[in-house]
Write an enzyme that holds these catalytic residues in place. Structure first.
Site, PDB file in Angstrom:
ATOM      1  N   PHE A  25      -6.509  42.437  54.261  1.00 12.60           N
ATOM      2  CA  PHE A  25      -7.739  41.945  54.892  1.00 12.60           C
ATOM      3  C   PHE A  25      -7.784  42.475  56.314  1.00 12.60           C
ATOM      4  O   PHE A  25      -6.869  42.247  57.105  1.00 12.60           O
ATOM      5  CB  PHE A  25      -7.788  40.417  54.903  1.00 12.60           C
ATOM      6  CG  PHE A  25      -9.067  39.875  55.477  1.00 12.60           C
ATOM      7  CD1 PHE A  25     -10.182  39.725  54.672  1.00 12.60           C
ATOM      8  CD2 PHE A  25      -9.166  39.547  56.816  1.00 12.60           C
ATOM      9  CE1 PHE A  25     -11.385  39.249  55.191  1.00 12.60           C
ATOM     10  CE2 PHE A  25     -10.359  39.073  57.352  1.00 12.60           C
ATOM     11  CZ  PHE A  25     -11.475  38.920  56.539  1.00 12.60           C
ATOM     12  N   ASP A  77      -2.060  46.327  61.600  1.00 13.81           N
ATOM     13  CA  ASP A  77      -3.031  45.257  61.840  1.00 13.81           C
ATOM     14  C   ASP A  77      -2.249  43.971  62.071  1.00 13.81           C
ATOM     15  O   ASP A  77      -1.759  43.342  61.139  1.00 13.81           O
ATOM     16  CB  ASP A  77      -3.960  45.120  60.634  1.00 13.81           C
ATOM     17  CG  ASP A  77      -4.963  43.984  60.781  1.00 13.81           C
ATOM     18  OD1 ASP A  77      -4.755  43.090  61.619  1.00 13.81           O
ATOM     19  OD2 ASP A  77      -5.943  43.973  60.021  1.00 13.81           O
ATOM     20  N   LYS A 121      -7.043  37.070  67.533  1.00 16.54           N
ATOM     21  CA  LYS A 121      -6.670  35.689  67.234  1.00 16.54           C
ATOM     22  C   LYS A 121      -5.821  35.036  68.328  1.00 16.54           C
ATOM     23  O   LYS A 121      -6.340  34.597  69.338  1.00 16.54           O
ATOM     24  CB  LYS A 121      -6.007  35.611  65.861  1.00 16.54           C
ATOM     25  CG  LYS A 121      -7.001  35.857  64.699  1.00 16.54           C
ATOM     26  CD  LYS A 121      -6.407  35.505  63.374  1.00 16.54           C
ATOM     27  CE  LYS A 121      -7.378  35.778  62.224  1.00 16.54           C
ATOM     28  NZ  LYS A 121      -8.553  34.892  62.229  1.00 16.54           N
TER      29      LYS A 121
END
Length: 389
Positions: free
Chosen positions: A133, A218, A247
């Protein structure tokens, strides 16, 4: 009309209606609009690194917004320079930084770097992992190996080829001198907090180096202390060509970052990429406060306590535990994760049904041993309620 009804009437239906309406938070505790208290074990999806209303974060953001809240990329300011310098120092490699607003935007920038590398070297495709993702904008979505959220928005402009995550042999076969880049998560988050086999990231580094592809790590969810290291790839002893962050970096304020190492750090020429809000002074001040206050020793201590507590539970619905640091999944024997999430909510704990058979736990990095013990003590009854309810 209550807040849930108002939400449903005002918003697009892509989120449905969330089950809890939160009003305030302090540390690892949050309270809903009816005054019910919860222990937050999802942390805004690994975002609220310092918990809610942390004094250092409040002070940094308040001081910055009262001084200079926005400049755009037409002007520079010291907080963005301090943040870039701090990230590079923690990474320990010669690199350059681009600041964005989110993880998706960070991955979009990384993809543009890979595409430019491909055009300048005659390379035409990208490799990513099944069930990976990387975001929901079209570029990031083209890298995301989840057909359920990807297929209805294709075709995509980038040739992306997917391989099973953790299979170094499959990755080796998929990557040759025509491959521009490899996008991988050091641990797959939305797939259910799935770490790779030992040596996988080192193998990916070797494959990328041998073929001339750029290796993109990532670390949108896994960085900023979440796994007990500043960056998850550091545990594997490898340095990617490009690193993406978001995040937990802002502790609740929106920020993303891309770090390019070596030649990857200078691929963009003037005017080839940008962001009006990227590197916003307030978000940079928040990120600096996060980096000043994350205690890696504490993270490792409470992470081990959480893992030990979960592994000590014997229950027919609990199959096992996987993940790294304060980023774990309770893996179930049946597809009852949604029921576990609901039962936990009733018991005063916020967790996330990340997959039908996996419950994600990503509490603030300031979670205490007592709060860890409270969850593990309550979990058997929560599992029983979810199993039979």
């Amino acid at each position: 009309m209550n807040l849930y009804d108002r939400f449903e009437r005002a918003f697009m239906p892509n989120y449905g209606v969330p089950p809890v309406a939160l009003a305030r938070g302090e540390g690892t505790l949050v309270w809903d609009v009816d005054g019910k208290e919860y222990l937050d074990f999802i942390g805004g999806i690994a975002v609220t690194s310092l918990g809610h209303a942390h004094p250092a974060l409040v002070a940094a953001v308040s001081a910055q917004v009262a001084t200079l809240a926005h400049t755009s990329n037409l002007f520079l300011h010291e907080p963005e320079v301090l943040l870039a310098e701090r990230l590079l120092a923690l990474l320990g490699g010669p690199g350059r930084v681009f600041l964005a607003n989110s993880g998706t935007e960070a991955n979009e920038a990384a993809l543009k770097l890979v595409i430019k590398h491909g055009k300048t070297t005659g390379r035409g495709y990208v490799v990513a992992a099944e069930m990976g993702f990387h975001g929901r904008t079209l570029g990031a979505l083209s890298l995301t190996g989840k057909p359920s959220i990807r297929d209805q928005f294709g075709p995509f402009p980038t040739d992306v080829r997917f391989v099973p995550y953790g299979d170094a042999g499959a990755l080796d076969k998929a990557v040759d001198e025509n491959c521009a880049g490899i996008f991988l998560e050091p641990t797959q988050g939305e797939a259910g907090v799935v770490p790779p086999p030992d040596g996988y990231f080192a193998a990916a580094r070797e494959i990328a180096t041998r073929t001339g592809a750029l290796l993109v790590a990532d670390e949108i969810q896994s960085a900023i202390g979440r796994t007990g290291h500043w960056f998850a790839h550091q545990a594997d002893g490898v340095l990617p060509d490009i690193l993406t962050l978001a995040k937990g970096l802002g502790g609740g304020l929106p920020i993303g970052a891309v770090v390019g190492f070596g030649e990857a750090g200078t691929l963009f020429a003037k005017g080839e990429h940008g962001s009006t809000f990227g590197g916003n002074p307030v978000s940079c001040a928040a990120a600096l406060a996060v980096l000043d206050n994350v205690d890696l020793a504490h993270v490792r201590e409470v992470a081990q306590r959480l893992r030990d507590g979960l592994e000590a539970i014997e229950h027919p619905l609990l199959k096992g535990v996987r993940g790294r640091g304060l980023w774990l999944a309770a893996v179930l024997t049946e597809d009852r994760a949604a029921q576990v999430q609901a039962a936990a909510q009733q018991a005063g704990f916020l967790v996330n049904a990340v997959q039908p058979d996996a419950v994600r736990l990503a509490p603030p990095l300031v979670v205490t041993p007592a709060e860890i013990d409270a969850l593990t003590a309550a979990l058997p009854a929560i599992l029983t309620e979810a199993h039979h309810g």
